[in-house]
Design an enzyme around this catalytic site. Structure first.
Site, mmCIF file in Angstrom:
data_model
loop_
_atom_site.group_PDB
_atom_site.id
_atom_site.type_symbol
_atom_site.label_atom_id
_atom_site.label_comp_id
_atom_site.label_asym_id
_atom_site.label_seq_id
_atom_site.Cartn_x
_atom_site.Cartn_y
_atom_site.Cartn_z
ATOM 1 N N ASP A 144 0.815 -1.223 0.000
ATOM 2 C CA ASP A 144 0.000 0.000 0.000
ATOM 3 C C ASP A 144 0.846 1.270 0.000
ATOM 4 O OD1 ASP A 144 -2.437 -1.303 0.012
ATOM 5 O OD2 ASP A 144 -2.700 -1.196 2.188
ATOM 6 N N SER A 180 -2.718 -10.112 6.798
ATOM 7 C CA SER A 180 -2.259 -8.749 6.984
ATOM 8 C C SER A 180 -1.678 -8.693 8.386
ATOM 9 C CB SER A 180 -3.448 -7.787 6.841
ATOM 10 O OG SER A 180 -3.097 -6.550 7.421
ATOM 11 N N ARG A 197 0.678 3.682 16.605
ATOM 12 C CA ARG A 197 0.262 4.643 15.574
ATOM 13 C C ARG A 197 0.494 6.089 16.011
ATOM 14 N NH1 ARG A 197 0.849 1.077 11.815
ATOM 15 N NH2 ARG A 197 -0.924 -0.270 11.421
ATOM 16 N N ASP A 228 -7.125 2.490 12.271
ATOM 17 C CA ASP A 228 -5.841 3.186 12.183
ATOM 18 C C ASP A 228 -5.967 4.594 11.619
ATOM 19 O OD1 ASP A 228 -4.121 1.397 13.395
ATOM 20 O OD2 ASP A 228 -3.858 0.210 11.573
HETATM 21 N N1 ARG Z 1 -7.687 -4.343 15.205
HETATM 22 C C1 ARG Z 1 -6.469 -3.827 15.701
HETATM 23 C C2 ARG Z 1 -6.537 -2.354 15.905
HETATM 24 O O1 ARG Z 1 -7.407 -1.719 15.386
HETATM 25 C C3 ARG Z 1 -5.263 -4.257 14.916
HETATM 26 C C4 ARG Z 1 -5.206 -3.920 13.475
HETATM 27 C C5 ARG Z 1 -4.027 -4.623 12.911
HETATM 28 N N2 ARG Z 1 -3.756 -4.351 11.558
HETATM 29 C C6 ARG Z 1 -3.374 -5.289 10.677
HETATM 30 N N3 ARG Z 1 -3.047 -4.926 9.509
HETATM 31 N N4 ARG Z 1 -3.316 -6.550 10.989
HETATM 32 O O2 ARG Z 1 -5.728 -1.805 16.595
#
Ligand code: ARG
Length: 398
Positions: free
Chosen positions: A12, A171, A92, A121
């Site tokens: 991405d 992912s 993040r 995110d």
């Molecule tokens: N659901 C989790 C969060 O919102 C983790 C997201 C993880 N991302 C991934 N690409 N696996 O913090």
């Protein structure tokens, strides 16, 4: 236009470099923050320049991540919906902050990130950037371009982008505090996570003999294992392997995303699981019943704010102030056993312990005056007695 892009080195964000150049005629500066992901950062840099970045920054954020973010999460026993140690979420804020810093130093007009439009995110990045660099435009190419993964690959190939995509169908987002897996076969919540996809948490066939370790806390922060002082980031890396090889730290649950979708999430977080469990155990020894009960609400609210992109809400700092006050006394040791997939707390001690053996003991020598219990006990149920009498009188027609 000059843009600072949060760059992971994945598909991405690599496609984003090219796309920003084409769509916005932008000069793209890439920013990669090391928060403990197992990445070949030289390769990431080559990929960024290969896609046309004019400048690349690699920032080592591991120590700051541990000391300024994870340490707060430990003190808050942060588990969103009781399970997820908010690992991806926490990182993040730090990543976005570093991107904002570079954007300012490089006099950028805009900042960019690779988040999708249906995850959490985007909330964390957008909030941090809006707070720290309000004068800059925020661009999220993945939200704008409307390409499927296959279309993205075709685009990448047609532009001759250097990509080394892992074979994984999942992912994966990894940092010190946890490793998150989504997508692929995991999208069916009935499917179990395949052991081959896991890195820290080992399958039963590899479990070794059990072992015991002592975690020492100072003011709510873990500082040593078996008497050996350790920096927090080092300790976390150590515990991810050490607890993981006993099968501890796998979290598989259905999570409610902020936007209202349920999502099947798998996390490996052996260090987080162990440190939060032992920290919470020590708190039970040194905090009052009412402080513990109240702190539980604070913890849930803190975890929600972090999860939901609201790190900069003033409430988070106010909650931290409450937590800081409680943590002054969370000093001591917790003895824990790791064995065959289990994590068992076996003992705890603290100079601030409110446990009184003299009073609680069953032996005759107890200093507790049991005669005082009689009056206490009679009055303790006073409300129940009054209500039940009043209602009995109505029922019997008086
Ligand atoms: N659901 C989790 C969060 O919102 C983790 C997201 C993880 N991302 C991934 N690409 N696996 O913090």
């Amino acid at each position: 236009m000059r843009v600072a892009l949060s760059y992971s080195g994945g598909l991405d964000t690599t496609v984003s470099i090219k796309w920003l150049q084409e769509k916005y005629d932008a000069e793209v500066i890439t920013v990669t923050v090391d928060v403990g992901q197992p990445e070949d950062f030289e390769e990431v840099e080559k990929r960024a320049y290969g896609a046309g970045a004019v400048k690349h920054y690699l920032i080592d954020g591991k120590t700051r991540f541990a000391d300024e973010f994870v340490s707060k999460a430990i003190r808050a026993n942060a588990l969103y919906q009781g399970e997820y140690p908010v690992s991806t979420a926490l990182a993040r804020y730090l990543i976005a902050e570093e991107v904002a810093r570079v954007a300012k130093a490089e006099r950028c007009d805009a900042v960019a990130h690779g988040c999708t439009g249906k995850g959490n995110d985007q909330l964390r990045f957008d909030a941090t950037l809006a707070v720290l660099v309000p004068e800059m435009r925020v661009i999220a190419p993945v939200r704008e371009w409307d390409m499927s993964r296959d279309e993205e690959m075709d685009y990448a190939r047609s532009k001759g982008l250097r990509l080394d995509l892992g074979k994984s169908q999942f992912s994966i987002d990894e940092n010190l505090w946890g490793r998150s897996l989504e997508a692929g076969d995991l999208e069916d919540p009935w499917n179990e996570p395949p052991w081959e996809a896991l890195k820290f948490v080992r399958p039963p066939t590899e479990w070794r003999d059990g072992e015991e370790l002592v975690i020492e806390f100072d003011g709510g922060i873990p500082v040593a294992i078996d008497g050996e002082k350790m920096k927090l980031d080092v300790m976390i890396q150590h515990l991810n392997f050490r607890a993981g090889r006993h099968g501890v730290g796998l979290i598989d649950h259905i999570e409610d995303r902020v936007i209202g979708l349920k999502s099947r999430e798998v996390y490996e977080a052996p260090a987080a699981t162990l440190l939060i469990r032992t920290h919470r155990d020590l708190e039970k020894l040194v905090l009052s019943r009412r402080a513990l009960a109240f702190k539980k609400h604070v913890e849930d609210e803190w975890s929600w704010l972090v999860y939901a992109g609201l790190w900069y809400d003033p409430l988070r700092e106010a909650l931290d102030a409450f937590i800081d006050e409680t943590q002054r006394y969370v000093t001591g040791e917790v003895r824990v056993r790791l064995e065959k997939g289990a994590l068992l707390v076996r003992g705890r001690r603290s100079p601030y312990s409110a446990y009184s053996e003299e009073l609680i003991t069953y032996s005759a020598a107890s200093r507790f005056d049991q005669r005082a219990g009689e009056a206490f006990s009679r009055i303790w149920s006073l409300e129940s007695q009054i209500f039940s009498r009043a209602r009995r009188e109505v029922r019997s027609g008086r």
